[in-house]
Design a protein around this motif. Sequence first.
Motif, PDB file in Angstrom:
ATOM      1  N   GLU A   1      27.592 -74.279 -61.449  1.00 38.73           N
ATOM      2  CA  GLU A   1      28.411 -73.576 -62.450  1.00 38.73           C
ATOM      3  C   GLU A   1      29.896 -73.704 -62.116  1.00 38.73           C
ATOM      4  O   GLU A   1      30.263 -73.897 -60.964  1.00 38.73           O
ATOM      5  CB  GLU A   1      28.061 -72.070 -62.465  1.00 38.73           C
ATOM      6  CG  GLU A   1      26.781 -71.751 -63.195  1.00 38.73           C
ATOM      7  CD  GLU A   1      26.434 -70.256 -63.135  1.00 38.73           C
ATOM      8  OE1 GLU A   1      27.355 -69.426 -62.906  1.00 38.73           O
ATOM      9  OE2 GLU A   1      25.252 -69.938 -63.292  1.00 38.73           O
ATOM     10  N   GLU A   2      30.706 -73.528 -63.130  1.00 36.57           N
ATOM     11  CA  GLU A   2      32.154 -73.568 -62.902  1.00 36.57           C
ATOM     12  C   GLU A   2      32.548 -72.495 -61.883  1.00 36.57           C
ATOM     13  O   GLU A   2      32.010 -71.389 -61.887  1.00 36.57           O
ATOM     14  CB  GLU A   2      32.881 -73.315 -64.220  1.00 36.57           C
ATOM     15  CG  GLU A   2      34.299 -73.799 -64.174  1.00 36.57           C
ATOM     16  CD  GLU A   2      34.915 -73.921 -65.564  1.00 36.57           C
ATOM     17  OE1 GLU A   2      36.144 -73.927 -65.637  1.00 36.57           O
ATOM     18  OE2 GLU A   2      34.149 -74.008 -66.559  1.00 36.57           O
ATOM     19  N   LEU A   3      33.490 -72.851 -61.020  1.00 41.76           N
ATOM     20  CA  LEU A   3      33.861 -71.963 -59.904  1.00 41.76           C
ATOM     21  C   LEU A   3      34.540 -70.684 -60.402  1.00 41.76           C
ATOM     22  O   LEU A   3      35.396 -70.726 -61.279  1.00 41.76           O
ATOM     23  CB  LEU A   3      34.814 -72.709 -58.969  1.00 41.76           C
ATOM     24  CG  LEU A   3      35.095 -72.006 -57.645  1.00 41.76           C
ATOM     25  CD1 LEU A   3      33.878 -72.108 -56.724  1.00 41.76           C
ATOM     26  CD2 LEU A   3      36.312 -72.596 -56.965  1.00 41.76           C
ATOM     27  N   LEU A   4      34.131 -69.542 -59.811  1.00 41.56           N
ATOM     28  CA  LEU A   4      34.815 -68.265 -60.063  1.00 41.56           C
ATOM     29  C   LEU A   4      35.735 -68.003 -58.878  1.00 41.56           C
ATOM     30  O   LEU A   4      35.330 -68.197 -57.735  1.00 41.56           O
ATOM     31  CB  LEU A   4      33.795 -67.129 -60.140  1.00 41.56           C
ATOM     32  CG  LEU A   4      32.734 -67.195 -61.241  1.00 41.56           C
ATOM     33  CD1 LEU A   4      31.710 -66.071 -61.054  1.00 41.56           C
ATOM     34  CD2 LEU A   4      33.392 -67.089 -62.616  1.00 41.56           C
ATOM     35  N   ASN A   5      36.952 -67.530 -59.144  1.00 44.23           N
ATOM     36  CA  ASN A   5      37.816 -67.141 -58.028  1.00 44.23           C
ATOM     37  C   ASN A   5      37.362 -65.773 -57.514  1.00 44.23           C
ATOM     38  O   ASN A   5      37.478 -64.773 -58.220  1.00 44.23           O
ATOM     39  CB  ASN A   5      39.279 -67.088 -58.460  1.00 44.23           C
ATOM     40  CG  ASN A   5      40.181 -66.741 -57.284  1.00 44.23           C
ATOM     41  OD1 ASN A   5      39.817 -65.932 -56.428  1.00 44.23           O
ATOM     42  ND2 ASN A   5      41.354 -67.352 -57.238  1.00 44.23           N
ATOM     43  N   PRO A   6      36.864 -65.723 -56.281  1.00 43.25           N
ATOM     44  CA  PRO A   6      36.283 -64.469 -55.802  1.00 43.25           C
ATOM     45  C   PRO A   6      37.299 -63.349 -55.633  1.00 43.25           C
ATOM     46  O   PRO A   6      36.931 -62.167 -55.630  1.00 43.25           O
ATOM     47  CB  PRO A   6      35.669 -64.838 -54.450  1.00 43.25           C
ATOM     48  CG  PRO A   6      36.032 -66.230 -54.167  1.00 43.25           C
ATOM     49  CD  PRO A   6      36.787 -66.814 -55.315  1.00 43.25           C
TER      50      PRO A   6
END
Length: 348
Positions: free
Chosen positions: A20-25
């Motif tokens: 999945e597209e990266l989420l900024n944590p």
Amino acid sequence: MLMTPGPTALPPSVREAAGEELLNPDVDPAFADRYDALERKLSTVFGTDDEVVVLGGEGILGLEAAIASTVAPGDRVLCLSNGPYGDGFADFVESYGGEATLVDADYDGPLPVDDLEATLAEESFDLATMVHCETPTGTLNDLDAALDLFDAHDVLTVVDAVSSLGGVPVPTDRIDVALGASQKCFSAPPGLAVCAVSDAAWERIEARDPDSLYTNLLPWHDAEQPYPYTHLSTLVVALDAALDLLLEEGLDAVYDRHREAARVCRERGRELGLEPYPDSERSSPTVTAFSVPGRATELQERLQSDHDVTLSTGLGGLANDVLRVGHMGYNADVERVARTMDALGTAL
Ligand SMILES: *Cc1c(COP(=O)(O)O)cnc(C)c1O
């Protein structure tokens, strides 16, 4: 076909989640929600109300962090062992200045609890360590007797349940620090260590003067947000998807599936003249270590080259003497185990 006792093969939905597209944590609220959900799902699998933290690092980080956080120089720690991971706890304890007393038994025998009551009556300990499933020997330890005694003597407990959590019920509520990892029975990629930490353990951790940071659990308890550093977001999302599969199936069904896969593996092994390394009563539902004295490496290579099936050999002194089939997580599947045993039969 990856049939090692961790890492395991990944189910398709976990592979998709990892892509999945990266989420900024640190910034994206969607990640915070995902992490929250992951903690809740992990609490269900652990079967506890204890605080759960997910460390960014493979399983060993959890083991080291449990010791680094709870052991101060001079603390006395009893390490009960019947395998390589049990022995290894004593090394972690010593490297953080603790005094380890290693009570060890034969690798094909049970946990050494016979003299435990007398030992605890004579000496006092701050902490005790144990391993639930000794993956290198395929042994599942019954922890009840030891946990009863440690509870009666107010000794805090640290348990490595890395290769049992998610495949076998773990008595987390009787354990102060219970440890798991993403790549064993959860069938997520390697890279996350999961810990359930009791209130008594947090009290001890808070009372110590921490002399480690990345290997310390304290920042995970104190932090304003539930994770103190940029989290390994791809791995978190993949583990969350893996737990969805497990919880949709239901834990009882998952445990039954592991027992059935183990039964088929051993029955097929017996037909080939192979016996599990420990007494069959103590063999873990998550992994079988077949005794193949002097032949493990050759068999492993043959399975890999001729059949594209990956198994593990033993560790340390058992390196060439046991061949290990992991039937944990996605691989706790009768059809996958049967294909593995067909290949092993041909290789033999
Ligand atoms: C796999 C495993 C670990 C963690 O080791 P990794 O290097 O992360 O694979 C710890 N304890 C046990 C019993 C294990 O099986």
